[in-house]
Design a protein around this motif. Structure first.
Motif, PDB file in Angstrom:
ATOM      1  N   ALA A  69      58.599  59.815  63.696  1.00  0.00           N
ATOM      2  CA  ALA A  69      59.603  59.913  62.635  1.00  0.00           C
ATOM      3  C   ALA A  69      59.421  58.792  61.613  1.00  0.00           C
ATOM      4  CB  ALA A  69      61.008  59.879  63.233  1.00  0.00           C
ATOM      5  N   ALA A  70      59.179  57.584  62.076  1.00  0.00           N
ATOM      6  CA  ALA A  70      58.963  56.446  61.163  1.00  0.00           C
ATOM      7  C   ALA A  70      57.713  56.678  60.312  1.00  0.00           C
ATOM      8  CB  ALA A  70      58.842  55.147  61.960  1.00  0.00           C
ATOM      9  N   ARG A  73      58.605  59.223  57.672  1.00  0.00           N
ATOM     10  CA  ARG A  73      59.492  58.616  56.672  1.00  0.00           C
ATOM     11  C   ARG A  73      58.703  57.758  55.689  1.00  0.00           C
ATOM     12  NH1 ARG A  73      62.436  56.434  60.553  1.00  0.00           N
ATOM     13  NH2 ARG A  73      63.744  58.035  61.423  1.00  0.00           N
ATOM     14  N   GLU A  77      57.936  62.284  51.084  1.00  0.00           N
ATOM     15  CA  GLU A  77      59.240  62.453  50.441  1.00  0.00           C
ATOM     16  C   GLU A  77      59.856  63.796  50.831  1.00  0.00           C
ATOM     17  OE1 GLU A  77      59.025  63.004  46.039  1.00  0.00           O
ATOM     18  OE2 GLU A  77      56.861  62.989  46.340  1.00  0.00           O
ATOM     19  N   ARG A 109      67.052  58.165  48.149  1.00  0.00           N
ATOM     20  CA  ARG A 109      66.798  58.609  49.509  1.00  0.00           C
ATOM     21  C   ARG A 109      66.211  57.511  50.385  1.00  0.00           C
ATOM     22  NH1 ARG A 109      67.938  63.485  50.122  1.00  0.00           N
ATOM     23  NH2 ARG A 109      67.048  63.468  52.182  1.00  0.00           N
ATOM     24  N   LYS A 110      66.647  57.519  51.633  1.00  0.00           N
ATOM     25  CA  LYS A 110      66.047  56.651  52.649  1.00  0.00           C
ATOM     26  C   LYS A 110      65.193  57.474  53.600  1.00  0.00           C
ATOM     27  CE  LYS A 110      69.703  53.189  52.534  1.00  0.00           C
ATOM     28  NZ  LYS A 110      70.678  53.699  51.618  1.00  0.00           N
ATOM     29  N   SER A 111      65.389  58.789  53.574  1.00  0.00           N
ATOM     30  CA  SER A 111      64.650  59.700  54.445  1.00  0.00           C
ATOM     31  C   SER A 111      64.142  60.873  53.618  1.00  0.00           C
ATOM     32  CB  SER A 111      65.560  60.235  55.547  1.00  0.00           C
ATOM     33  OG  SER A 111      66.005  59.191  56.381  1.00  0.00           O
ATOM     34  N   PRO A 112      63.107  61.539  54.091  1.00  0.00           N
ATOM     35  CA  PRO A 112      62.572  62.692  53.349  1.00  0.00           C
ATOM     36  C   PRO A 112      63.570  63.844  53.264  1.00  0.00           C
ATOM     37  CG  PRO A 112      61.055  61.992  55.088  1.00  0.00           C
ATOM     38  CD  PRO A 112      62.323  61.241  55.287  1.00  0.00           C
TER      39      PRO A 112
END
Length: 193
Positions: A69-70, A73, A77, A109-112
Motif C-alpha cells: 500500500a505504501a 501511495r 495518483e 490528496r494523501k492517497s490515490p
C-alpha cells in the motif's frame, strides 16, 4: 458456538407474498447451510478464505500488505481495482466504508484516487477509463481467483498493456499487485512470470 441461536428474522414485510410457514420451514435449511459453511464441507468450500478474515492474517502478511500500500501511495495518483463479483464488491465496500463520501473529489490528496474496472464489459466505460489514465501516474490491483473470468481478464489485459506502454515492463511489475490463488490459475502463472 452455534450462531443461529441468536438469529432473528423479521418477516412482517414478506408475509403478503410468502407464507410464514414457508419462511419458518427454511429455518432448518439455513441452519444446515450455516453449519456446512463453518465446517467447510459444502459446495464451493475451496472459496472460503474470506470466512476467517481478518483474524487469519499473520503479522508478516499484514506487513507485506502495508508495504505494498505504501509503495502504491508513493508511485500512483490513481489505483485501478480490477475485479468482479465479490472481488470487486468486497474491495469497494471496504474502500467506500473507510473513505469520505467525496474522497474522489478531493484535490489535496494523501492517497490515490481509487477507480474500478472489470466489473462490466461496457466499452464506453473502458475507453473513458483508459483515456483518463493516459499521462496519469497509476497502478493496478487485480483480484481474481483464476484470472480467467471474462470481464476482469479483458480489463486487466488492456490496463496492463497501457501501464507497460507508459512505463516499462520492469516498472509495471512495481505498479501491479495480483491478489489470486496461492498455487494455481492463469493469474498466478502470469504474476509469477
Amino acid at each position: 458456538k452455534n450462531t443461529m441461536e441468536n438469529l432473528k428474522i423479521d418477516i412482517s414485510k414478506v408475509t403478503p407474498f410468502v407464507s410464514k410457514e414457508t419462511i419458518w420451514g427454511m429455518k432448518s435449511s439455513i441452519e444446515e447451510n450455516n453449519k456446512k459453511l463453518h465446517e467447510g464441507n459444502g459446495r464451493g468450500h475451496e472459496f472460503l478464505g474470506w470466512l476467517n478474515l481478518p483474524s487469519s492474517i499473520n503479522d508478516q502478511e499484514l506487513t507485506e500488505i502495508e508495504q505494498a500500500a505504501a509503495r502504491l501511495r508513493a508511485k500512483a495518483e490513481v489505483v485501478v481495482v480490477v475485479g468482479i463479483g465479490g472481488s470487486y464488491l468486497g474491495a469497494r465496500a471496504v474502500i467506500d466504508g473507510l473513505s469520505n463520501s467525496f474522497d474522489h473529489l478531493q484535490t489535496n490528496r494523501k492517497s490515490p484516487v481509487i477507480l474500478y474496472a472489470g466489473q462490466n464489459i461496457g466499452e464506453d466505460y473502458t475507453y473513458e477509463l483508459l483515456e483518463f489514465l493516459k499521462n496519469k501516474s497509476f497502478a493496478i490491483v487485480i483480484i481474481s481467483k483464476s484470472g480467467t473470468t471474462t470481464e476482469p481478464a479483458i480489463a486487466f489485459r488492456l490496463l496492463k498493456e497501457l501501464i507497460e506502454t507508459q512505463y516499462s515492463k520492469s516498472e509495471a511489475k512495481e505498479r501491479i499487485i495480483a491478489i489470486t490463488d496461492a498455487s494455481k490459475g492463469a493469474l498466478k502463472t502470469l504474476a509469477t512470470q
